[in-house]
Scaffold this motif. Structure first.
Motif, PDB file in Angstrom:
ATOM      1  N   SER A 110       0.824  -1.211   0.000  1.00 10.09           N
ATOM      2  CA  SER A 110       0.000   0.000   0.000  1.00 10.09           C
ATOM      3  C   SER A 110       0.856   1.257   0.000  1.00 10.09           C
ATOM      4  CB  SER A 110      -0.946  -0.016   1.212  1.00 10.09           C
ATOM      5  OG  SER A 110      -1.837  -1.107   1.131  1.00 10.09           O
ATOM      6  N   MET A 114       0.953   4.190  -2.855  1.00 10.07           N
ATOM      7  CA  MET A 114       0.777   5.611  -2.555  1.00 10.07           C
ATOM      8  C   MET A 114       1.944   6.445  -3.073  1.00 10.07           C
ATOM      9  SD  MET A 114      -2.202   5.958  -1.210  1.00 10.07           S
ATOM     10  CE  MET A 114      -2.220   7.595  -0.465  1.00 10.07           C
ATOM     11  N   GLU A 118       1.421   9.580  -5.508  1.00  9.04           N
ATOM     12  CA  GLU A 118       2.012  10.889  -5.253  1.00  9.04           C
ATOM     13  C   GLU A 118       2.813  11.391  -6.459  1.00  9.04           C
ATOM     14  OE1 GLU A 118       3.332  12.076  -1.188  1.00  9.04           O
ATOM     15  OE2 GLU A 118       5.310  11.896  -2.117  1.00  9.04           O
ATOM     16  N   LEU A 327       6.872   9.563   1.616  1.00 12.36           N
ATOM     17  CA  LEU A 327       5.530  10.069   1.355  1.00 12.36           C
ATOM     18  C   LEU A 327       5.445  11.492   1.888  1.00 12.36           C
ATOM     19  CD1 LEU A 327       3.427   6.982   2.570  1.00 12.36           C
ATOM     20  CD2 LEU A 327       3.813   7.644   0.187  1.00 12.36           C
ATOM     21  N   THR A 331       0.097  13.179   1.709  1.00  5.28           N
ATOM     22  CA  THR A 331      -0.200  11.811   1.269  1.00  5.28           C
ATOM     23  C   THR A 331      -0.280  10.879   2.462  1.00  5.28           C
ATOM     24  OG1 THR A 331       0.854  12.160  -0.865  1.00  5.28           O
ATOM     25  CG2 THR A 331       0.614   9.886  -0.136  1.00  5.28           C
ATOM     26  N   MET A 335      -3.456   8.679   3.705  1.00  2.00           N
ATOM     27  CA  MET A 335      -3.321   7.228   3.808  1.00  2.00           C
ATOM     28  C   MET A 335      -3.758   6.707   5.169  1.00  2.00           C
ATOM     29  SD  MET A 335       0.087   4.976   3.054  1.00  2.00           S
ATOM     30  CE  MET A 335      -0.089   3.226   2.689  1.00  2.00           C
ATOM     31  N   TYR A 362      -5.810   3.604   3.791  1.00  2.00           N
ATOM     32  CA  TYR A 362      -5.310   2.932   2.591  1.00  2.00           C
ATOM     33  C   TYR A 362      -4.240   1.907   2.993  1.00  2.00           C
ATOM     34  CZ  TYR A 362      -7.764   6.636   0.092  1.00  2.00           C
ATOM     35  OH  TYR A 362      -8.725   7.487  -0.388  1.00  2.00           O
TER      36      TYR A 362
END
Length: 431
Positions: A110, A114, A118, A327, A331, A335, A362
């Motif tokens: 995951s 992500m 991004e 991240l 983001t 998440m 997420y």
């Protein structure tokens, strides 16, 4: 919004009380809260109870061993290895012992997805069929009761396409065939989807031939969604799942022993459950010591305490580790926000694995409230967590700035042990 709460939640509450050490039970009942104020620190004396617990479990033959790490403010406050890697070799557990992560793999997959989102190479609202064309013909299986009283499966069109967001939230309608009831689950179980030597592309196509268990976006249903997401990552990145994760995430984090298969040279480091507790109950899959093309983004990774602690510290750091950002703050916040709450229109049933008091982001369970158990299980609002069928488990508590990583191999004892360890950890927090 439909909330379907079954006996599972009640049973979990009862088991929590049964496993709760007396002093912890008194404390949480007296305080009437699960959410300890920020700024707490750990009592080493109380943390010692974790060792007492594991030594009792090993002496009773429940597990061969385990490794535990609690790290707060960037430094270990508790790090112990208990017992042996397996009862045959009797090789001691260590931070380099290799464990099957099973569904904790989903967290890694995951995060990798992500990162692509991004970068603009993938979008949450993209239809799955953009990356796996066979899902353009996806159908939904609806159970109907015939006049004879027998059940039949009616195949209908989905109300909307499955999206990448559905895969990440486990709301795609893609299910598992090795637990639960229902005709679609039986169809998965009878389809022999693990036969032969197949890659991620072929596995996703196999899943696409089976009916969805629910209309997309209507029910949190734990299944092969993250395995299919692994194939999406391959298409979006132009690399195999492992090669992308190795270059973008695992390598930079220094997770040198995290992979989908264990090499021949490292097999002696692979932890094994006790012989009487060796069925991980995840379908007819081969183990990580048998090389196959399939890289299961939903449950196929192996790792060590050394490696997974680095991933956990990155999550605790809000997507950053050792001067590098994986991240963005925005983001990461998206998440780790609950996306299936009361206003989402997404239902929960008795197989809602995040559990009492948790929503889902997420790829993680996200703590949103105390829940219905009395006293409520300890924790912090915003806590993220996940575990796997092998017994591996992690908690990220950003309010108290600590993480817990527990690695063990015990499919039948895992939930009881995870609950007890969490209670002992929070009992050890003091102001």
């Amino acid at each position: 919004m439909i909330w379907r709460v079954g006996m599972r939640a009640l049973l979990c509450g009862a088991l929590l009380l049964a496993a709760l050490p007396a002093r912890a039970e008194d404390r949480f009942a007296a305080e009437g809260t699960f959410d300890i104020p920020a700024g707490a620190h750990f009592s080493q004396g109380k943390l010692a109870k974790i060792g007492e617990f594991f030594r009792d479990q090993i002496a009773a033959g429940k597990i061969p061993g385990a490794v535990v790490l609690i790290q707060q403010h960037g430094k270990p406050v508790y790090s112990e290895a208990f017992g042996v890697q397996d009862v045959v070799s009797k090789k001691p557990m260590s931070d380099t012992t290799i464990f099957r992560l099973h569904s904790m793999t989903k967290a890694v997959t995951s995060v990798a997805a992500m990162m692509l989102i991004e970068q603009g190479r993938l979008r949450l609202d993209d239809p799955l069929s953009k990356y796996v064309p066979s899902f353009a013909n996806a159908k939904v299986g609806v159970e109907k009761k015939l006049e004879s009283g027998e059940k039949a499966l009616e195949i209908v069109a989905p109300n909307r396409p499955v999206t990448i967001r559905d895969l990440m939230l486990q709301t795609s309608g893609i299910t598992y065939g090795f637990y639960g009831e229902g005709m679609v689950r039986r169809a998965y179980g009878n389809a022999d989807i693990y036969a032969g030597d197949y890659d991620n592309a072929e596995f996703a196509d196999r899943i696409a031939q089976l009916p969805l268990a629910d209309q997309p976006g209507t029910l949190w249903d734990y299944g092969h969604s993250t395995d299919v997401l692994g194939r999406v990552i391959e298409v979006a990145s132009g690399q195999s799942l492992f090669n992308y994760e190795q270059s973008a995430l695992l390598g930079p984090l220094g997770m040198k022993d995290t992979a989908f298969f264990v090499t021949h040279a490292n097999r002696r480091r692979l932890a094994q459950p006790v012989p009487a507790d060796a069925d991980f109950r995840v379908g007819k899959r081969s183990g990580p010591d048998v090389f196959k093309k399939w890289e299961s983004g939903g449950g196929g990774m192996i790792s060590t305490l050394h490696d997974f602690s680095r991933f956990a510290q990155m999550l605790l750091g809000g997507g950053a580790f050792d001067g590098r950002r994986y991240l963005s703050p925005e983001t990461f916040a998206d998440m780790t926000t609950d996306h299936i709450g009361k206003d989402s229109g997404i239902a929960r049933d008795y197989l809602y694995f995040p559990g009492d008091g948790f929503g889902f982001g997420y790829g993680f369970g996200v703590r949103t409230e105390a829940g219905n158990a009395r006293p409520p299980p300890p924790g912090s609002l915003g806590e993220i967590k996940w575990d796997g069928a092998s017994g591996c488990y992690f908690i990220i508590d950003r309010k108290q700035d600590f993480f817990l990583v527990l690695l063990q191999q015990t499919p039948s004892e895992r939930q009881r042990i995870q609950r007890t360890v969490k209670l002992l950890v929070y009992e050890a927090l003091e102001h």
